[in-house]
Write a protein that holds these residues in place. Structure first.
Motif: not given
Length: 179
Positions: A100-126
């Protein structure tokens, strides 16, 4: 063959170009020149005309935490959960597993792309969220200080008009297009 991206305006760094196109071949930018010049040199290229302006795209530094602390509901859950992202107590009430977390992340990424965000940086814990971001091609570590479009560089950019993001390209692939 390649794809010619032809915006009304290309903004690259501090410079604006009204008659400029971006030739993308595979994951890289193969040409930056006038549409006429690139079209003549690459007559078989697909042409995508975009309203508005094309820019290198946006990099976000705070989205890692948001992806890891927000649930983006599946459209099939809209009647039960609504369509807006869930956090806090609403998130705590859900039965969250790795899938469920993975699917949520994919939908969240689509929302970010829809804002013109093409790059994310940082450290992940999941790990499941990190994997989704890696597969999307949006992950960058370390972050780029200032991204510019250049021949031989990665084809990673966004197109905007007065209503927001029109399209996003990552690694030469059109990953978002406003309908």
């Amino acid at each position: 063959m390649g794809t010619l991206h032809v915006p009304d305006l290309l903004i690259n760094g501090c410079f604006e170009f009204e008659d400029c196109a971006v030739l993308v071949e595979g994951p890289v930018i193969a040409g930056l020149d006038s549409y006429e010049t690139l079209a003549a040199a690459h007559p078989g290229a697909r042409v995508r005309r975009w309203p508005g302006y094309l820019v290198p795209g946006l990099c976000e530094h705070g989205e890692v935490e948001r992806l890891e602390r927000t649930y983006y509901p599946d459209p099939r859950e809209a009647e039960e959960l609504g369509t807006e992202p869930l956090t806090g107590a609403a998130l705590a009430a859900l039965d969250m597993n790795e899938a469920r977390w993975g699917a949520s992340a994919r939908r969240g990424l689509q929302r970010l792309m829809a804002q013109g965000i093409v790059e994310i940086c940082g450290e992940f814990t999941r790990p499941v969220i990190r994997d989704a971001v890696l597969r999307s091609g949006m992950y960058s570590q370390p972050p780029h200080e200032r991204r510019a479009l250049r021949v031989g560089g990665e084809a990673r950019f966004a197109v905007f008009d007065d209503d927001g993001c029109v399209a996003a390209v990552i690694g030469g692939r059109l990953v978002y297009r406003r309908r």
